[in-house]
Design an enzyme around this catalytic site. Structure first.
Site, short mmCIF file in Angstrom:
data_model
loop_
_atom_site.label_atom_id
_atom_site.label_comp_id
_atom_site.label_asym_id
_atom_site.label_seq_id
_atom_site.Cartn_x
_atom_site.Cartn_y
_atom_site.Cartn_z
N ASN A 45 0.82 -1.21 0.00
CA ASN A 45 0.00 0.00 0.00
C ASN A 45 0.85 1.27 0.00
OD1 ASN A 45 -2.39 -1.52 0.18
ND2 ASN A 45 -2.16 -1.68 2.40
N HIS A 130 -14.67 -1.63 5.39
CA HIS A 130 -13.56 -2.29 6.09
C HIS A 130 -13.99 -2.85 7.45
CE1 HIS A 130 -9.52 -2.28 8.15
NE2 HIS A 130 -9.14 -2.67 6.94
N GLU A 174 -16.17 3.95 2.85
CA GLU A 174 -14.81 4.20 2.36
C GLU A 174 -14.95 5.10 1.14
OE1 GLU A 174 -12.32 0.67 1.83
OE2 GLU A 174 -13.49 -0.39 3.32
N SER A 178 -10.99 -0.50 -0.53
CA SER A 178 -9.68 -1.12 -0.40
C SER A 178 -9.55 -2.42 -1.18
CB SER A 178 -9.35 -1.35 1.07
OG SER A 178 -10.33 -2.18 1.66
N ASP A 203 -13.87 7.11 5.17
CA ASP A 203 -12.57 6.49 5.40
C ASP A 203 -11.75 6.65 4.12
OD1 ASP A 203 -10.44 4.68 5.53
OD2 ASP A 203 -11.55 3.24 6.77
N HIS A 206 -7.23 4.67 1.46
CA HIS A 206 -6.52 4.40 0.20
C HIS A 206 -6.53 5.58 -0.76
CE1 HIS A 206 -5.85 0.16 1.13
NE2 HIS A 206 -6.97 0.29 1.81
N LYS A 237 -0.43 4.14 4.55
CA LYS A 237 -0.51 3.65 3.17
C LYS A 237 0.27 4.58 2.24
CE LYS A 237 -4.04 0.64 4.56
NZ LYS A 237 -5.37 0.51 5.11
C1 LIG Z 1 -5.86 -0.16 6.27
C2 LIG Z 1 -7.23 0.33 6.54
C3 LIG Z 1 -7.61 0.73 7.81
C4 LIG Z 1 -6.74 0.53 9.02
O1 LIG Z 1 -5.68 1.40 9.05
P1 LIG Z 1 -4.35 1.00 9.86
O2 LIG Z 1 -3.67 2.29 10.09
O3 LIG Z 1 -3.59 0.06 8.99
O4 LIG Z 1 -4.81 0.35 11.13
C5 LIG Z 1 -8.86 1.28 7.98
N1 LIG Z 1 -9.71 1.41 6.93
C6 LIG Z 1 -9.39 0.99 5.69
C7 LIG Z 1 -10.35 1.16 4.58
C8 LIG Z 1 -8.13 0.44 5.46
O5 LIG Z 1 -7.82 0.00 4.25
#
Ligand SMILES: *Cc1c(COP(=O)(O)O)cnc(C)c1O
Length: 392
Positions: A45, A130, A174, A178, A203, A206, A237
């Protein structure tokens, strides 16, 4: 007790669902070593290749002394001036009045949703959100209504039917998904949110660092930041660091500081990590060529697959390129075949995705060269074509 656990494991193994850890050594510029072999990494990522940037290492090294750890939670003495600086920088980057830094995206989602909602409230959540979002909702005790993926008429129907039975209502999605690489209809969702008097949280795990004129994400690109109550994302990421953030109003920030248990009851991020995160946000501004190259890579790879007759899913601009393959064993076989050719692509299987939704999730990064991308697309075509014929 122990027998039950062993049976669980052997069942998983039989069904091709047993997960194992594969320790890797990072070799830099998108390559890893695992099981004694070198691979080009298509599961990272680190979309902009920033995690190996010398300025991140310098920034972190500068804060290793006099102490590595932050030694206390945020409400004790764990909030350093660096934490404060990072929160101010993120608020400006995201175009919100305030921001809060969390130890991880998982903790941010679980903590904020459960702080915001309780038994008399409910959450409307995209079916493919997620796990950290789903876990936050479960922990909150709020009602959960999952709408069909990116389907705003389904969300509207659910809101009309259920909204009035609850006090506080949260819509959560999101922005760039992801596992599916597609983009949520944020404008329409923001309109529904206003119409039905709800709160909205997105969220951007990504999308941060990649989309939008300033690279802050899809809320910026679609100009819906003002309608969204909480814009969260991670430093782990595209920003190549670690930890997470949420941008919001000042009142919301104060509320979270007072109620969000994953924020309150955990030791603050180490200053070295925060210093690296600060530098990463600067790099998004000062090195925009990274995301331009990434977009160029996405165009090149997706069109090469198209020429080969391979249907890749997700938005045409998305650096996440899912290749759908039905069945665990088929997915594993294709992944192994590509490994033999020197590519690391982790197969994605249930429960991360729904049954039947098995896939190879290819993530493209700044570090992939045009030659590597072309060769990879051709090799996928060879393996994938074979897999398809076998499956018939
Ligand atoms: C990776 C991810 C998370 C978690 O983030 P971390 O900092 O790795 O704990 C939360 N939401 C989504 C959509 C993700 O892809």
């Amino acid at each position: 007790m122990e027998r039950g656990i062993k049976k669980f494991l052997s069942d998983r193994e039989k069904n091709g669902l047993l997960r194992r850890l594969a320790p890797v050594v990072c070799l830099g510029t998108g390559r890893i070593r695992a099981c004694g072999q070198e691979y080009i990494n298509f599961s990272s990522n680190d979309y902009l290749g920033i995690s190996g940037h010398p300025r991140l290492a310098e920034a972190a090294a500068g804060k290793l002394s006099p102490a590595l750890g932050s030694s206390a939670s945020r409400l004790m003495t764990g909030t350093t001036t660096l934490h404060q600086e990072l929160e101010e920088k993120i608020a400006a980057f995201k175009g919100k009045p305030a921001a809060l830094v969390f130890n991880s995206g998982y903790q941010a989602n679980v903590g904020m949703i459960s702080a915001l909602c309780g038994k008399r409230d409910c959450v409307f959540s995209d079916r493919l959100n997620h796990a950290s979002i789903t876990d936050g909702i479960r922990l909150s005790g709020a009602g959960l209504f999952r709408f069909r993926h990116n389907d705003m008429s389904h969300l509207a129907a659910l809101l009309r039917e259920k909204r009035d039975r609850y006090d506080r209502v949260l819509i959560v999605t999101e922005t760039l998904f992801s596992m599916d690489g597609d983009i949520s209809p944020l404008e329409e969702m923001a309109r529904l949110k206003e119409e039905h008097g709800c709160m909205m949280m997105v969220d951007e795990a990504h999308a941060t660092g990649i989309f939008g004129r300033n690279g802050s994400g899809l809320a910026e690109e679609k100009e819906v930041t003002d309608s969204i109550d909480i814009v969260m994302g991670t430093f782990s990421k595209a920003l190549g660091g670690f930890g997470a953030y949420a941008a919001m109003s000042r009142a919301m920030r104060d509320y979270m500081i007072n109620t969000c248990r994953s924020f309150i009851y955990s030791t603050a991020l180490p200053p070295a990590v925060v210093a690296a995160d600060l530098t990463a946000v600067d790099l998004i501004k000062t090195e925009p060529y990274r995301r331009e190259t990434l977009f160029e890579n996405v165009r090149r790879f997706r069109s090469r697959l198209r020429e080969k007759g391979i249907r890749a899913e997700g938005d045409s601009r998305s650096q996440i390129v899912p290749l759908p393959i039905s069945g665990n064993t088929e997915t594993m076989r294709l992944s192994e075949d590509l490994k033999r050719k020197g590519y690391w692509v982790t197969p994605v299987r249930p429960p991360t995705v729904p049954r039947g939704g098995e896939r190879l999730r290819v993530s493209l990064t700044f570090d992939h060269t045009p030659e590597v991308l072309d060769r990879f697309a051709d090799d996928i075509s060879d393996s994938y074509g074979k897999e398809r014929k076998d499956a018939r």
